[in-house]
Design a protein around this motif. Structure first.
Motif, PDB file in Angstrom:
ATOM      1  N   MET A   1       0.841  -1.203   0.000  1.00 52.92           N
ATOM      2  CA  MET A   1       0.000   0.000   0.000  1.00 52.92           C
ATOM      3  C   MET A   1       0.873   1.249   0.000  1.00 52.92           C
ATOM      4  O   MET A   1       1.898   1.286   0.659  1.00 52.92           O
ATOM      5  CB  MET A   1      -0.885  -0.019   1.241  1.00 52.92           C
ATOM      6  N   ASN A   4       0.361   7.126   2.826  1.00 52.12           N
ATOM      7  CA  ASN A   4      -0.635   8.173   2.637  1.00 52.12           C
ATOM      8  C   ASN A   4      -0.596   9.237   3.704  1.00 52.12           C
ATOM      9  O   ASN A   4      -1.472  10.090   3.770  1.00 52.12           O
ATOM     10  CB  ASN A   4      -2.032   7.572   2.523  1.00 52.12           C
ATOM     11  N   GLU A  50      -3.703   8.345  -4.350  1.00 54.48           N
ATOM     12  CA  GLU A  50      -3.809   6.881  -4.442  1.00 54.48           C
ATOM     13  C   GLU A  50      -4.729   6.482  -5.603  1.00 54.48           C
ATOM     14  O   GLU A  50      -4.427   5.541  -6.346  1.00 54.48           O
ATOM     15  CB  GLU A  50      -4.337   6.339  -3.103  1.00 54.48           C
ATOM     16  N   VAL A  54      -3.479   4.176  -8.721  1.00 57.19           N
ATOM     17  CA  VAL A  54      -4.140   2.900  -9.039  1.00 57.19           C
ATOM     18  C   VAL A  54      -4.673   2.934 -10.479  1.00 57.19           C
ATOM     19  O   VAL A  54      -4.520   1.964 -11.230  1.00 57.19           O
ATOM     20  CB  VAL A  54      -5.272   2.614  -8.017  1.00 57.19           C
TER      21      VAL A  54
ATOM     22  N   GLU B 189      -2.691  -6.674  -5.232  1.00 53.70           N
ATOM     23  CA  GLU B 189      -2.239  -5.936  -4.061  1.00 53.70           C
ATOM     24  C   GLU B 189      -2.329  -4.427  -4.296  1.00 53.70           C
ATOM     25  O   GLU B 189      -2.764  -3.668  -3.444  1.00 53.70           O
ATOM     26  CB  GLU B 189      -0.791  -6.334  -3.789  1.00 53.70           C
ATOM     27  N   GLU B 190      -1.962  -4.015  -5.525  1.00 52.00           N
ATOM     28  CA  GLU B 190      -1.987  -2.586  -5.837  1.00 52.00           C
ATOM     29  C   GLU B 190      -3.403  -2.060  -5.935  1.00 52.00           C
ATOM     30  O   GLU B 190      -3.669  -0.920  -5.637  1.00 52.00           O
ATOM     31  CB  GLU B 190      -1.257  -2.336  -7.165  1.00 52.00           C
ATOM     32  N   GLU B 192      -5.957  -3.027  -4.199  1.00 50.79           N
ATOM     33  CA  GLU B 192      -6.765  -3.063  -2.987  1.00 50.79           C
ATOM     34  C   GLU B 192      -6.958  -1.642  -2.430  1.00 50.79           C
ATOM     35  O   GLU B 192      -6.097  -0.786  -2.590  1.00 50.79           O
ATOM     36  CB  GLU B 192      -6.148  -3.992  -1.950  1.00 50.79           C
ATOM     37  N   GLU B 194      -7.154   1.664  -0.165  1.00 50.60           N
ATOM     38  CA  GLU B 194      -6.213   2.166   0.840  1.00 50.60           C
ATOM     39  C   GLU B 194      -6.824   2.089   2.228  1.00 50.60           C
ATOM     40  O   GLU B 194      -8.034   2.041   2.380  1.00 50.60           O
ATOM     41  CB  GLU B 194      -5.843   3.611   0.505  1.00 50.60           C
ATOM     42  N   VAL B 197      -7.627   6.723   6.479  1.00 49.63           N
ATOM     43  CA  VAL B 197      -6.659   7.684   6.999  1.00 49.63           C
ATOM     44  C   VAL B 197      -7.075   8.149   8.387  1.00 49.63           C
ATOM     45  O   VAL B 197      -6.276   8.288   9.293  1.00 49.63           O
ATOM     46  CB  VAL B 197      -6.534   8.898   6.055  1.00 49.63           C
TER      47      VAL B 197
END
Lengths: 140, 220
Positions: A1, A4, A50, A54, B189-190, B192, B194, B197
């Motif tokens: 991941m 962030n 992100e 992606v 994996e990429e 998925e 995030e 936060v």
């Protein structure tokens, strides 16, 4: 991941600030061959970054390389819903990167120009600012 | 090598406001220096300058008052969007002089390592070379068909034209073909989502464990 938010900070919250002027650093393609440059000032949140990353990696099918030149260093606080004013500053809700006109946000290398253009267009759709496609400029 | 001709005119007024007025007229302020002489300030036609840069001309003819002089285009500054030139540096040179310039590297062919699951990483995009003024190549074309996975092309491997030397070390890497990171599972994996936060906070530098506890109790 992807990362962030920062791992360690000196202060939990910061003031809002203003974005003034144009980018005089980080405004040229440095790592890849093509880049996505903002023409507006703005806040790019960790979610935008992100989502853009992606979208590009998914489109490229693991061809080439995507370089993310943004990192969300700035905490943006907000108050909970239905809360009266006062009682101090709200808690950090999101993390954002501040960009000035000219900042190159994403770069792509190792693919043809048409493919890079299409991938960067997909990133551009995720961004909250107007952008333009630029290619690396070779030194004179 | 192409030598472009750029129309120019002498410029006496300096400073921000005068230069801004010049740029509005389609001109680019420029300075001429070198050979121990006093620097001169001139203004170049932006249209001609852009065309010269597009054609990768390092040497340009500047026509001022119907008199043409040859200069080396040493540096060009662009606006914040890297769109239009806002200033140029020209250097006085003799035709038989050797000069240092940056020349782009262009790859020819596709490394066979790419078909074996590798990816091409270009480390050097420009090469700093020293060559005679009238022998500056537009671009250095390099064959990279022979590169396999894990192999690299070094500066020492480049076949430079005669009379041209580089200031890079022979072990400097120009390009390499490396195995792609991870396996096929990396795509999932990429993709998925995030992590949230909110709810997680970075560590605050200098805050002791006691302060953290008291803060937690205060919030609770």
């Amino acid at each position: 991941m992807a990362a962030n938010m920062p791992k360690r900070v000196k202060w939990r919250k910061c003031q809002k600030g203003r974005i003034r002027g144009n980018a005089c650093r980080g405004n040229s393609v440095s790592f890849g061959e093509y880049g996505l440059q903002t023409v507006d000032p703005g806040r790019i949140t960790s979610r935008h970054i992100e989502a853009g990353r992606v979208a590009a990696t998914h489109f490229l099918h693991r061809e080439g390389r995507v370089y993310v030149r943004l990192f969300p260093h700035k905490p943006i606080s907000s108050k909970p819903l239905e809360t009266r004013m006062g009682k101090g500053k709200g808690e950090t809700a999101i993390w954002a990167a501040l960009v000035k006109p000219g900042t190159v946000m994403f770069e792509i290398g190792g693919v043809a120009e048409e493919v890079a253009k299409e991938a960067l267009l997909r990133i551009a759709h995720k961004m909250p600012v107007r952008t333009r496609f630029i290619a690396r400029r070779h030194a004179v | 090598m192409q030598i472009a001709t750029i129309q120019g005119e002498t410029r006496n007024a300096g400073g921000r406001h005068a230069n801004r007025r010049l740029r509005k007229q389609g001109l680019v302020p420029a300075v001429i220096y070198g050979h121990g002489q006093t620097p001169e300030t001139i203004a170049l036609s932006r249209h001609d300058l852009v065309l010269a840069i597009e054609h990768m001309s390092h040497v340009i003819n500047v026509a001022v008052d119907k008199q043409e002089t040859q200069y080396l285009l040493k540096d060009v500054q662009y606006d914040h969007l890297q769109h239009e030139p806002i200033h140029a540096d020209l250097m006085r040179v003799n035709p038989d002089e050797r000069v240092n310039v940056n020349v782009g590297i262009e790859f020819r062919g596709e490394p066979h390592g790419i078909h074996e699951g590798g990816e091409l990483i270009q480390v050097l995009t420009d090469l700093d070379i020293e060559c005679p003024l009238l022998n500056i190549p537009e671009v250095l074309r390099v064959e990279i068909d022979h590169l396999g996975v894990g192999q690299a092309l070094h500066v020492g491997d480049l076949e430079l034209p005669e009379g041209i030397s580089t200031r890079h070390g022979p072990d400097d890497v120009v390009a390499t073909v490396r195995a792609k990171r991870g396996g096929l599972g990396t795509v999932e994996e990429e993709a998925e989502p995030e992590a949230e936060v909110t709810g997680t906070e970075p560590e605050v530098i200098g805050r002791t464990a006691k302060e953290e506890e008291s803060k937690g109790a205060g919030e609770g």
